[in-house]
Design a protein around this motif. Structure first.
Motif, PDB file in Angstrom:
ATOM      1  N   GLY A 111       0.842  -1.186   0.000  1.00 17.17           N
ATOM      2  CA  GLY A 111       0.000   0.000   0.000  1.00 17.17           C
ATOM      3  C   GLY A 111       0.878   1.236   0.000  1.00 17.17           C
ATOM      4  N   SER A 112       0.305   2.356  -0.337  1.00 15.98           N
ATOM      5  CA  SER A 112       1.070   3.584  -0.506  1.00 15.98           C
ATOM      6  C   SER A 112       0.863   4.538   0.664  1.00 15.98           C
ATOM      7  CB  SER A 112       0.647   4.274  -1.806  1.00 15.98           C
ATOM      8  OG  SER A 112       1.170   5.582  -1.877  1.00 15.98           O
ATOM      9  N   ALA A 113       1.968   4.810   1.375  1.00 13.01           N
ATOM     10  CA  ALA A 113       1.895   5.806   2.446  1.00 13.01           C
ATOM     11  C   ALA A 113       1.472   7.159   1.884  1.00 13.01           C
ATOM     12  CB  ALA A 113       3.253   5.915   3.144  1.00 13.01           C
ATOM     13  N   LEU A 114       1.939   7.476   0.671  1.00  7.32           N
ATOM     14  CA  LEU A 114       1.591   8.760   0.068  1.00  7.32           C
ATOM     15  C   LEU A 114       0.097   8.832  -0.250  1.00  7.32           C
ATOM     16  CD1 LEU A 114       2.886  11.433  -0.790  1.00  7.32           C
ATOM     17  CD2 LEU A 114       3.166  10.462  -3.081  1.00  7.32           C
ATOM     18  N   ALA A 115      -0.482   7.721  -0.682  1.00  7.72           N
ATOM     19  CA  ALA A 115      -1.927   7.696  -0.930  1.00  7.72           C
ATOM     20  C   ALA A 115      -2.687   7.999   0.354  1.00  7.72           C
ATOM     21  CB  ALA A 115      -2.345   6.340  -1.490  1.00  7.72           C
ATOM     22  N   GLU A 116      -2.225   7.431   1.474  1.00  7.22           N
ATOM     23  CA  GLU A 116      -2.862   7.716   2.759  1.00  7.22           C
ATOM     24  C   GLU A 116      -2.636   9.162   3.164  1.00  7.22           C
ATOM     25  OE1 GLU A 116      -5.352   6.794   5.735  1.00  7.22           O
ATOM     26  OE2 GLU A 116      -4.722   5.347   4.209  1.00  7.22           O
ATOM     27  N   LEU A 117      -1.423   9.662   2.916  1.00  6.31           N
ATOM     28  CA  LEU A 117      -1.091  11.039   3.266  1.00  6.31           C
ATOM     29  C   LEU A 117      -1.932  12.038   2.482  1.00  6.31           C
ATOM     30  CD1 LEU A 117       0.843  12.742   5.009  1.00  6.31           C
ATOM     31  CD2 LEU A 117       2.488  12.645   3.127  1.00  6.31           C
ATOM     32  N   PHE A 118      -2.191  11.744   1.223  1.00  2.00           N
ATOM     33  CA  PHE A 118      -3.048  12.613   0.414  1.00  2.00           C
ATOM     34  C   PHE A 118      -4.413  12.827   1.080  1.00  2.00           C
ATOM     35  CE2 PHE A 118      -1.065  11.506  -4.009  1.00  2.00           C
ATOM     36  CZ  PHE A 118      -0.066  12.446  -3.790  1.00  2.00           C
ATOM     37  N   ASN A 119      -4.873  11.800   1.787  1.00  2.00           N
ATOM     38  CA  ASN A 119      -6.198  11.849   2.394  1.00  2.00           C
ATOM     39  C   ASN A 119      -6.185  12.376   3.831  1.00  2.00           C
ATOM     40  OD1 ASN A 119      -8.340  10.345   0.526  1.00  2.00           O
ATOM     41  ND2 ASN A 119      -6.385   9.299   0.279  1.00  2.00           N
ATOM     42  N   ASP A 120      -5.005  12.692   4.350  1.00  2.00           N
ATOM     43  CA  ASP A 120      -4.900  13.218   5.709  1.00  2.00           C
ATOM     44  C   ASP A 120      -5.399  14.674   5.716  1.00  2.00           C
ATOM     45  OD1 ASP A 120      -3.460  14.756   7.933  1.00  2.00           O
ATOM     46  OD2 ASP A 120      -2.964  12.689   8.449  1.00  2.00           O
ATOM     47  N   PRO A 121      -6.382  14.988   6.543  1.00  2.00           N
ATOM     48  CA  PRO A 121      -6.956  16.349   6.498  1.00  2.00           C
ATOM     49  C   PRO A 121      -5.971  17.437   6.915  1.00  2.00           C
ATOM     50  CG  PRO A 121      -7.853  15.104   8.348  1.00  2.00           C
ATOM     51  CD  PRO A 121      -7.082  14.138   7.522  1.00  2.00           C
ATOM     52  N   GLU A 122      -4.979  17.109   7.722  1.00  5.21           N
ATOM     53  CA  GLU A 122      -4.012  18.114   8.168  1.00  5.21           C
ATOM     54  C   GLU A 122      -2.814  18.204   7.234  1.00  5.21           C
ATOM     55  OE1 GLU A 122      -2.918  17.470  12.219  1.00  5.21           O
ATOM     56  OE2 GLU A 122      -4.970  17.629  12.969  1.00  5.21           O
ATOM     57  N   GLN A 123      -2.193  17.054   6.920  1.00  5.20           N
ATOM     58  CA  GLN A 123      -0.968  17.040   6.110  1.00  5.20           C
ATOM     59  C   GLN A 123      -1.244  17.040   4.611  1.00  5.20           C
ATOM     60  OE1 GLN A 123       2.009  17.243   7.386  1.00  5.20           O
ATOM     61  NE2 GLN A 123       2.011  16.349   9.426  1.00  5.20           N
ATOM     62  N   GLY A 124      -2.350  16.432   4.200  1.00  9.61           N
ATOM     63  CA  GLY A 124      -2.616  16.206   2.788  1.00  9.61           C
ATOM     64  C   GLY A 124      -2.578  17.438   1.902  1.00  9.61           C
ATOM     65  N   PRO A 125      -3.283  18.508   2.236  1.00 13.09           N
ATOM     66  CA  PRO A 125      -3.313  19.676   1.345  1.00 13.09           C
ATOM     67  C   PRO A 125      -1.926  20.253   1.061  1.00 13.09           C
ATOM     68  CG  PRO A 125      -5.102  19.801   2.921  1.00 13.09           C
ATOM     69  CD  PRO A 125      -4.254  18.648   3.347  1.00 13.09           C
ATOM     70  N   GLU A 126      -1.060  20.309   2.067  1.00 12.26           N
ATOM     71  CA  GLU A 126       0.284  20.867   1.854  1.00 12.26           C
ATOM     72  C   GLU A 126       1.141  19.930   1.009  1.00 12.26           C
ATOM     73  OE1 GLU A 126       3.763  23.151   1.931  1.00 12.26           O
ATOM     74  OE2 GLU A 126       1.636  23.634   2.138  1.00 12.26           O
ATOM     75  N   VAL A 127       1.015  18.629   1.247  1.00 10.39           N
ATOM     76  CA  VAL A 127       1.773  17.659   0.445  1.00 10.39           C
ATOM     77  C   VAL A 127       1.341  17.731  -1.013  1.00 10.39           C
ATOM     78  CG1 VAL A 127       2.085  15.176   0.032  1.00 10.39           C
ATOM     79  CG2 VAL A 127       2.285  16.100   2.350  1.00 10.39           C
ATOM     80  N   ILE A 128       0.045  17.811  -1.253  1.00 14.94           N
ATOM     81  CA  ILE A 128      -0.460  17.917  -2.621  1.00 14.94           C
ATOM     82  C   ILE A 128       0.018  19.218  -3.264  1.00 14.94           C
ATOM     83  CG2 ILE A 128      -2.564  18.202  -3.999  1.00 14.94           C
ATOM     84  CD1 ILE A 128      -3.924  16.236  -2.022  1.00 14.94           C
TER      85      ILE A 128
END
Length: 269
Positions: A111-128
């Protein structure tokens, strides 16, 4: 009819067969027939649909060329998981698909940690935001991306792969890059690091990854692993050549793949 064993090339998520434009000529020069699977038109169809399309493509190539023996698969990133889903989940009990070797370049096998991170409400927007125009489109919405949702580590697709396990009749080889010199230019979006899920379920960054896929996402029981670059000095010259996006065109990766496809050492067939 060419009796040489073909190499089936499977590109990754949001990618295209053009990523093989440096590998393909090298393989052709050695006499390896190349079958390039293209699923750009169905990238949001889901893992199972793409895996079935890969199966149809291989069968079509067999009919057209008359080749009936085992094939090798060379896969980048998510393409590895598409191939594994076909061979281990859909064909696992029957084992009708004849495959000698799977080479996975930076695959998210767990599985992809980045896929999970994309969906994180706090970290996701900045990573994207940091990856916009580099790895994802400017207006990227992970909620509308079927593959990203299917490859979150706790998904049904990832669980199905874990339950199926690898096949004894297929050799597995992973080509993984690491930022061994901790060079920020390796993948500037994250300062040369790769996001991963820590043992407590939180987030951390590591140099043991290719900027997109950490080694913890890639490791697969029974698979042999090549960590690249073999010479850390290569990162001083061209660190960007070892990030996830560039790996299929990396000269060291191409040399490893060419050697593996020509060799029968340590393989099940």
């Amino acid at each position: 009819m060419n009796s040489r064993r073909p190499a089936v090339l499977v590109h990754g998520w949001r990618s295209h067969p053009g990523i093989w434009n440096r590998l393909a000529p090298v393989l052709s020069e050695t006499g390896v027939p190349i079958w390039r699977f293209d699923y750009t038109a169905i990238q949001n169809a889901g893992t199972e649909a793409i895996a079935l399309a890969l199966q149809d493509y291989i069968h079509k190539q067999r009919r057209e060329t008359g080749y009936a023996g085992p094939v090798d698969l060379v896969c980048h990133s998510m393409g590895t998981c598409i191939a594994r889903y076909l061979l281990e989940v859909l064909d696992g009990s029957k084992q009708e698909e004849e495959v000698r070797l799977i080479v996975g370049i930076g695959p998210p096998n767990n599985g992809s940690a980045l896929a999970e991170l994309f969906n994180d409400p706090e970290q996701g927007p900045e990573v994207i935001r940091r990856l916009a125009g580099v790895f994802v489109p400017e207006d990227y919405d992970p909620g509308e991306d079927t593959i990203v949702q299917e490859f979150r580590p706790g998904s049904k697709i990832v669980l199905a792969l874990r339950r199926a396990g690898t096949r004894d009749d297929i050799a597995y080889r992973l080509l993984l890059a690491a930022n061994r010199t901790q060079t920020p230019a390796f993948f500037p979006a994250f300062g040369g690091r790769t996001w991963e899920i820590d043992p407590n379920g939180g987030w951390r960054t590591t140099y043991a990854g290719d900027g997109i896929v950490p080694h913890t996402d890639s490791y697969l029981p029974g698979a042999r692993v090549d960590l690249l670059p073999e010479d850390p000095g290569s990162l001083a010259r061209h660190p960007e050549h070892y990030c996830h996006i560039m790996l299929p065109r990396n000269p060291e990766v191409i040399a490893r793949i060419t050697a593996l496809l020509k060799s029968s050492e340590g393989l099940p067939r």
